[in-house]
Write an enzyme that holds these catalytic residues in place. Structure first.
Site, mmCIF file in Angstrom:
data_model
loop_
_atom_site.group_PDB
_atom_site.id
_atom_site.type_symbol
_atom_site.label_atom_id
_atom_site.label_comp_id
_atom_site.label_asym_id
_atom_site.label_seq_id
_atom_site.Cartn_x
_atom_site.Cartn_y
_atom_site.Cartn_z
ATOM 1 N N SER A 181 0.798 -1.081 -0.023
ATOM 2 C CA SER A 181 -0.016 0.090 0.154
ATOM 3 C C SER A 181 0.813 1.382 -0.002
ATOM 4 O O SER A 181 1.803 1.624 -0.986
ATOM 5 C CB SER A 181 -0.795 -0.063 1.226
ATOM 6 O OG SER A 181 -1.734 1.015 1.203
ATOM 7 N N GLU A 227 -11.938 5.878 6.646
ATOM 8 C CA GLU A 227 -11.177 6.275 7.462
ATOM 9 C C GLU A 227 -10.622 7.861 7.145
ATOM 10 O O GLU A 227 -10.867 8.002 5.861
ATOM 11 C CB GLU A 227 -9.813 5.042 7.466
ATOM 12 C CG GLU A 227 -10.115 3.799 7.727
ATOM 13 C CD GLU A 227 -9.024 2.980 7.936
ATOM 14 O OE1 GLU A 227 -8.727 2.223 9.103
ATOM 15 O OE2 GLU A 227 -8.286 2.989 6.989
ATOM 16 N N ASN A 261 -7.932 8.785 6.394
ATOM 17 C CA ASN A 261 -6.786 8.601 5.645
ATOM 18 C C ASN A 261 -7.493 8.584 3.924
ATOM 19 O O ASN A 261 -6.755 8.335 3.273
ATOM 20 C CB ASN A 261 -6.065 7.889 6.017
ATOM 21 C CG ASN A 261 -6.321 6.517 5.894
ATOM 22 O OD1 ASN A 261 -7.284 6.066 5.281
ATOM 23 N ND2 ASN A 261 -5.925 5.351 6.946
#
Ligand SMILES: CC(=O)N[C@H]1[C@@H](OP(=O)(O)O)O[C@H](CO)[C@@H](O)[C@@H]1O
Ligand SMILES: [Mg+2]
EC number: 5.4.2.3
Length: 553
Positions: free
Chosen positions: A66, A381, A383
């Site tokens: 990721s 989230e 993020n």
């Protein structure tokens, strides 16, 4: 069974556990330096094969780390519906990943198969779809996964190539649903549903100046940028300029770029500068499952105004709520799922919309599970990782309402609202958070609402926040409760956090061990940036003193 045993022993001998290392299926699968992950990925291949046998369906395995640096890598498994592997299997995955030798590995597999009544020996066939991101260690690790998979008799590995993580999850879901599951089907679904949603914009929005057609996208030098280049060929009404595509000379994966960098540092990624002032920008992470938006602030040395996952979530919630209000014949229970990292201002805003908000620990596997409890479950989230889930019942009701309105009241407000919802269900990736599908949905919603980027930013003002990370001797010494908002061990730490937090207006602070890095994370929020910084710093000192470490940002 004898054949199965010798196959396992033989295969495991080729992938010995590295000395002195242990592995854990964390927030998002196994992660570590890519060079030491051979045995872990091989064993994850075995877990995936068993999962496929157990469920009688195709599962997925993706090799990615990721947003982490290019030298890292990782592996995670997707369940038949495209979601993350059921958490009840994580203890087995952990045990297998840490089995010291081929013999104990084989015994673990045989015992687990017996306990779980998994048919070994080839009587039942199984299938695992494989993908990887662009990391240099990916190719070798993919081979390790294939060998792990083929060490379970009757299991077939199908290599889908270099994909974004959400593409692989989507393919697994479609494969099992019996719908078209290739990459070109994925591209077609995204561009067709985007087109439908754009065409459903109220006519008076079509020529609004506020609807800026240009979008610059930071691809984090990962897999998302070049996939977006493909999708954009079939898109009109939006001019997409992709930067940091990972081509030669454009820079390293996730280095100084990508959604994690942009969200945490609040600076423009490399490749962006003064000439981009005033233009709406977006940033993906290395495997394109996270998405944030931003705009450069004039005269600020590349500082940005950030639109994070919370604000994307708010935009989606408003839009869905608006359509549902026009459709009283379509009742739906809407739920929003966040983590403690959600900005306090965002949570207040969403609650003020009249929506139910619940909190889970960090990691989309937890948010996804909760969101499934609603007719429409939205989760994000901060993020930028999140999506919208629609229950089967809701989808079938929506389908019949849409058909009825299309035949009885074509062109009416109600019919358009139903058609917009249908387009949303097709555009958003319901398997997992997907930066590419999320990006197109944001753009289509802004277009439908006739909203400028500024208008979206102004929905609410984020409370200033600060995140720090501290490297400690043993991060697992910290145990948390209440969706990670409180430390229960060491107890003295929570008392100190409470004392520090009480010193600040709108103060909120929590600490937790990361599930993807060997650090403890500190999050602090307060009425001013200075207060948030100072709260985070003083709590970091306490973590430092109690657990022994150096402060890192
Ligand atoms: C504060 C933060 O951003 N944490 C991230 C990060 O997990 P940690 O357990 O905090 O390392 O990576 C996860 C996987 O991508 C993501 O789900 C999560 O939100
Ligand atoms: Mg990611």
């Amino acid at each position: 069974m004898a054949d199965q045993l010798s196959l396992l022993l033989d295969s495991a001998t080729r992938f010995p556990l590295p000395n002195g290392l242990s592995f854990s299926y964390g927030t998002s699968g196994f992660r570590s330096d890519g060079s030491v992950l051979g045995s872990t990925v091989h064993r994850a291949g075995i877990v995936a094969a068993l999962r496929s046998l157990k469920t009688g369906s195709t599962v997925g395995l993706v090799i990615t780390a990721s947003h982490n640096p290019v030298c890292d890598n990782g592996v995670k498994i997707a369940d038949p519906d495209g979601s993350m592997m059921d958490q009840s299997w994580e203890p087995f995955a952990n045990a297998l990943a840490n089995a010291p030798d081929p013999n104990s590995l084989a015994q673990l597999v045989l015992q687990f198969a017996k306990d779980e009544e998994i048919p070994l020996g080839g009587g039942q066939s199984a299938e695992v779809l494989l993908a990887r991101d662009t990391r240099p260690t990916g190719e070798t690790l993919l081979e390790a996964a294939k060998q792990g998979i083929s060490s379970i008799i009757g299991t077939v590995a199908i290599d889908m190539g270099i994909l974004t993580t959400p593409e692989l999850h989507w393919m697994v879901r479609c494969w099992n649903n019996g719908t078209k599951a290739s990459e070109s089907d994925y591209f077609a679904q995204l561009s067709n549903s985007f087109r439908s949603l754009m065409e459903l914009a109220p006519n008076d929005n079509l020529n609004l100046d506020t609807v800026e057609k240009k979008l610059i996208v930071d691809g984090a030098n990962g897999v998302g940028g070049f996939k977006l280049e493909e999708i954009k060929k079939n898109i009109t009404g939006l001019e997409i300029d992709v930067r940091n595509t990972g081509k030669e000379g454009e820079g390293l994966l996730n280095e100084g770029c990508g959604a994690d960098f942009v969200q945490k540092e609040k600076f423009a990624p490399c490749g962006f500068g003064l000439s981009d002032l005033g233009i709406r920008c977006a940033s993906l992470d290395g495997d394109a499952d996270r998405l944030v938006f931003f705009r450069l602030i004039p005269n600020s040395n590349n500082k940005i105004e950030l639109v994070d996952g919370d604000k994307i979530l708010s935009l989606f919630a408003i839009f869905i709520q608006e359509q549902l209000r026009l459709l009283e014949e379509l009742p739906a229970r809407l739920g929003v799922v966040q983590t403690a990292y959600a900005n306090g201002a965002a949570t207040d805003y969403i609650k003020n919309l009249g929506l139910e908000v619940i909190f889970t620990p960090t990691g989309v596997k937890y948010l996804h599970e909760k969101a499934l409890e609603y007719d429409i479950g939205l989760y994000f989230e901060a993020n930028g990782h999140g999506t919208i889930l629609f229950s089967k019942e809701f989808l079938s009701q929506l389908d019949s309402v849409n058909r009825e309105l299309s035949s009885k009241l074509p062109g009416s407000k109600k019919q358009k609202a139903a058609s917009r919802l249908v387009a949303v269900t097709q555009l958003i990736n319901q398997a997992v958070g997907d930066a590419l599908s999320g990006l197109l949905l944001v753009e289509a919603i802004l277009h439908n609402k006739g909203w400028s980027f500024q208008k979206w930013c102004d929905l609410y003002q984020d409370l200033p926040s600060r995140q720090l990370k501290v490297k400690v001797a043993d991060r697992t010494a910290i145990v948390t409760a209440d969706a990670e908002t409180r430390v229960v061990k060491p107890a003295a730490l929570q008392e100190l956090i409470d004392i520090e937090t009480a010193k600040y207006t709108h103060g909120r602070c929590f600490v937790r061990p990361s599930g993807t890095e060997d650090v403890v994370r500190i999050y602090a929020e307060a009425a001013t940036q200075d207060s948030a910084d100072s709260l985070a710093n003083s709590v970091a000192q306490h973590v430092n003193q109690i657990l022994g470490s150096d402060i890192k940002t």
